[in-house]
Scaffold this motif. Structure first.
Motif, short mmCIF file in Angstrom:
data_model
loop_
_atom_site.label_atom_id
_atom_site.label_comp_id
_atom_site.label_asym_id
_atom_site.label_seq_id
_atom_site.Cartn_x
_atom_site.Cartn_y
_atom_site.Cartn_z
N GLY A 273 0.83 -1.19 0.00
CA GLY A 273 0.00 0.00 0.00
C GLY A 273 0.87 1.24 0.00
O GLY A 273 1.90 1.30 0.68
N GLY B 89 -5.19 3.00 -3.76
CA GLY B 89 -4.16 2.17 -3.16
C GLY B 89 -3.29 2.89 -2.16
O GLY B 89 -2.25 2.36 -1.76
N VAL C 90 -1.71 -3.50 -2.59
CA VAL C 90 -2.50 -3.08 -3.73
C VAL C 90 -2.35 -4.10 -4.84
O VAL C 90 -1.23 -4.56 -5.12
CB VAL C 90 -2.03 -1.70 -4.25
CG1 VAL C 90 -2.99 -1.18 -5.32
CG2 VAL C 90 -1.89 -0.70 -3.11
N VAL D 235 -5.93 -0.08 -10.66
CA VAL D 235 -6.13 -0.70 -9.36
C VAL D 235 -7.37 -1.59 -9.39
O VAL D 235 -8.46 -1.16 -9.75
CB VAL D 235 -6.27 0.37 -8.25
CG1 VAL D 235 -6.44 -0.29 -6.89
CG2 VAL D 235 -5.04 1.28 -8.25
N VAL E 183 -7.79 -3.13 -3.26
CA VAL E 183 -6.91 -2.52 -2.26
C VAL E 183 -7.15 -3.22 -0.93
O VAL E 183 -8.28 -3.20 -0.41
CB VAL E 183 -7.17 -1.01 -2.11
CG1 VAL E 183 -6.25 -0.42 -1.04
CG2 VAL E 183 -6.99 -0.30 -3.45
#
Length: 488
Positions: free
Chosen positions: A96, A140, A446, A462, A465
């Motif tokens: 992250g 993320g 992520v 993304v 997450v």
């Protein structure tokens, strides 16, 4: 095996045994979850661990009770029988992001007068307590430092609600209200009156729960020095976006970090600089245009920064706004903006002179060169978007853009990711918990489609997450803030 290695393994085992302290998500939070299981196995993934090491292909990560339990080659690490298994073929898993200059307010609006100015009491900015946390998480960014607060009680309450599982958002290190001098740039900032006032201010907000402080452009040396001493006495750090105080002066006072880089904020080379008075921005920036990053003045500054262990936070996206034709307009960003904010930003963007090789571009390139030289010399570079300026840098989206600009500046994608993950965690003193992917750490990671180590723009793709092992749906988070940025 060394005693330190044994202790590390024991602590990791204890953390896994106890599990992360993850609160039960509320109905509000659960609406944005796509993965919620005690044990999750991510299989056939490409892993970028945040240390700068090369990506590892076809890996398995096992997440248990909010932490990373195991990592290894998919051929050697079977998924536990009780695990929810997610096949991530064609996807990359990375830590992250740890944003180190991330605000919770929006700075551009139609509240200016017809001439583009701000009538009394001056420019005021909108807190976006609803949309900003969701945008950060959707992109993320699982940890942020707010790096200057205009509504500190709002920010502290947001942190409490997020930590309690009552609302979606990143983990927050709340920076206190700005340490500013007289005539602040907005009436939403307090003006320090004296060193004693500065000490009281720091103690009050430290007691309230802030975890760092940021000095601003008009602060005086005596007040800044008193604030730094008071913060350090509480175990807290101070960063600065300075002007009235030069970087060498602030280093002598014990500052821990500088925001934006020196090209835009270090006034030491400005002709006629007066003590405790910020020179005109144009003069300060102009002085840097005359400097060579490889020359003795800048190299001496870099040596002092490294010797004193002072970090620098890169915020390239906010300065890119002054370059003609940049950044690329994105539909996802415009969709998140309120109608007023979108109109305001597009009007401001249209006023940027359409001239190549502009002064703004030269300054941006020089800052990029400084950041490369600083890192090569052993400096700790942090990163964040600074979602301010003319309104074209938004939470989360701006974090992606910062990564892309770091690569444009000459860092490899692996180096840029390390700056945005491990380096931020190191400065916050939390590298034992976040910032890299390894067993025992919190499951903050992520999942992106593609390979950002080959094409950094894939960082925008993304898919999921994870924060403390809970997998959030970025599409739902983004849809929930459509049309809200600038309003709430």
């Amino acid at each position: 095996m060394s005693s330190r290695s044994c202790i590390t393994l024991l602590l990791a085992a204890l953390a896994l045994q106890l599990g992360a302290q993850v609160p039960t998500p509320s109905a509000e939070v659960r609406a944005f979850l796509k993965v919620e299981a005690p044990v999750v196995a991510l299989v056939h993934a490409r892993v970028v661990d945040g240390t700068g090491s090369p990506a590892r292909e076809d890996q398995t990560l096992v997440l248990r009770n909010g932490r990373i339990e195991a990592m290894g080659a998919a051929s050697a690490l079977p998924a536990p029988k009780e695990a929810l298994v997610l096949d991530l073929t064609g996807h990359t898993v990375l830590p992250g992001l740890v944003g180190m200059h991330n605000h919770l307010f929006y700075t551009h609006s139609i509240h200016n007068d017809d001439k583009g100015g701000a009538p009394a009491p001056g420019r005021t900015f909108a807190e976006i307590a609803y949309s900003a946390p969701r945008l950060y998480l959707a992109c993320g960014v699982t940890t942020i430092r707010t790096t200057g607060s205009l509504e500190p009680y709002t920010d502290l309450n947001l942190k409490r609600q997020i930590d309690a599982g009552l609302m979606p958002g990143p983990k927050m290190d709340v920076t206190g209200p700005y340490l500013e001098g007289l005539e602040p740039m907005t009436p939403q900032m307090y003006a320090l009156r004296s060193p004693e006032d500065a000490r009281r201010f720091v103690d009050f907000w430290a007691d309230a729960g802030v975890t760092s402080f940021k000095a601003y452009m008009n602060v005086r040396r005596a007040d800044l020095g008193a604030a730094i001493q008071a913060a350090h006495a509480r175990g807290l750090k101070v960063t600065g976006h300075l002007g009235s105080v030069t970087w060498p002066e602030a280093m002598a006072l014990g500052i821990d970090d500088f925001e934006h880089g020196p090209v835009f904020t270090d006034t030491e080379f400005t002709p006629g600089k007066k003590p405790d008075v910020g020179p005109p921005v144009a003069a300060s920036w102009g002085s840097w245009l005359k400097l060579d990053v490889s020359g003795p003045e800048v190299q001496g500054l870099i040596r002092d920064l490294v010797a004193k262990g002072v970090a620098v936070t890169s915020t390239l996206p906010v300065f890119e706004l002054g370059v003609p034709g940049r950044p690329p307009l994105q539909a996802r960003m415009l969709a998140a903006m309120s109608a007023e904010s979108k109109a305001s930003y597009l009007a401001a963007r249209a006023r940027v002179p359409a001239v190549s090789n502009s002064r703004a571009e030269q300054l941006l390139r020089k800052e990029m060169a400084f950041e490369r030289a600083f890192v090569r010399a052993g400096g700790l570079l942090l990163a964040g978007p600074d979602p301010t300026g003319m309104g074209g840098v938004l939470p989360g989206f701006g974090d992606h853009r910062e990564l892309e600009l770091l690569v444009e500046a000459g860092f490899t994608p692996l180096e840029a990711i390390r700056i945005y993950t491990a380096n931020g965690a190191t400065f916050l003193g939390r590298l034992d918990r976040i910032g890299t992917l390894e067993p025992g750490k919190q499951a903050d990671l992520v999942v992106v489609k593609g390979d950002p180590t080959q094409k950094i723009e894939d960082i925008e793709n993304v898919v999921t997450v994870f924060k403390d092992g809970l997998g959030y749906d970025p599409a739902k988070l983004l849809d929930s803030v459509r049309g809200h940025v600038g309003i709430r």
